[in-house]
Write a protein that holds these residues in place. Sequence first.
Motif, short mmCIF file in Angstrom:
data_model
loop_
_atom_site.label_atom_id
_atom_site.label_comp_id
_atom_site.label_asym_id
_atom_site.label_seq_id
_atom_site.Cartn_x
_atom_site.Cartn_y
_atom_site.Cartn_z
N GLU A 5 43.76 -56.41 2.12
CA GLU A 5 44.08 -57.57 1.30
C GLU A 5 42.96 -57.88 0.31
N VAL A 6 41.73 -57.87 0.78
CA VAL A 6 40.59 -58.27 -0.05
C VAL A 6 40.25 -57.19 -1.08
N LYS A 30 37.53 -58.09 9.25
CA LYS A 30 37.68 -59.14 8.25
C LYS A 30 36.61 -58.96 7.19
N GLY A 70 39.88 -61.95 4.30
CA GLY A 70 41.05 -61.33 4.89
C GLY A 70 40.77 -59.92 5.36
N LYS A 71 41.83 -59.21 5.64
CA LYS A 71 41.72 -57.81 6.04
C LYS A 71 41.27 -56.99 4.84
#
Length: 173
Positions: free
Chosen positions: A167-168, A150, A163-164
């Motif tokens: 995603e980030v 994360k 987020g993962k």
Amino acid sequence: DGENLKDKENTNFQSKWQAVIGHVPQSIYLTDRSIAENIAFNQKKEKIDIDAVKLAAQQAEIYEFIESMPNKYASVIGERGIQLSGGQCQRIGIARALYKGASVLIFDEATSALDDVTEKKLIDTLNNLSNYITVIMIAHRLTTIQNCDKLIKLSNGKIQAIGKPSEVLKFRN
């Protein structure tokens, strides 16, 4: 576990909590003592577990360098590690946190002085240890954080994304 860490009556719990945390800052404090004493920091020389020091050195990717030195773990590194490179100093600091047996490791730009190959080996080691310990990494290099479970992106002291990594990192700005 619902315990208030700031509770003045709960100093024993606070001490126990602090004992499980290992912090690896960007700038490592090293003394003019042996490598073993710097890894087993604040431990009396006669109580140092040399096997645990060697294991921590292996995990921190500094073992081969130490083994190549004439005095190995007895080698004195000079005040603030003057005899070592920046990356070697950081790996001694990482070995110190691992030697402590901390279940939570906080890396504050702790890989910034490492070359790409050494950083990758160290990150692989940390990934293998992640089943046993929690690693919190503060980093600017994407290669350092790309395999984290994360990510929390901060900007100007505020959380921008959680987020993962996939995603980030797509919101890099």
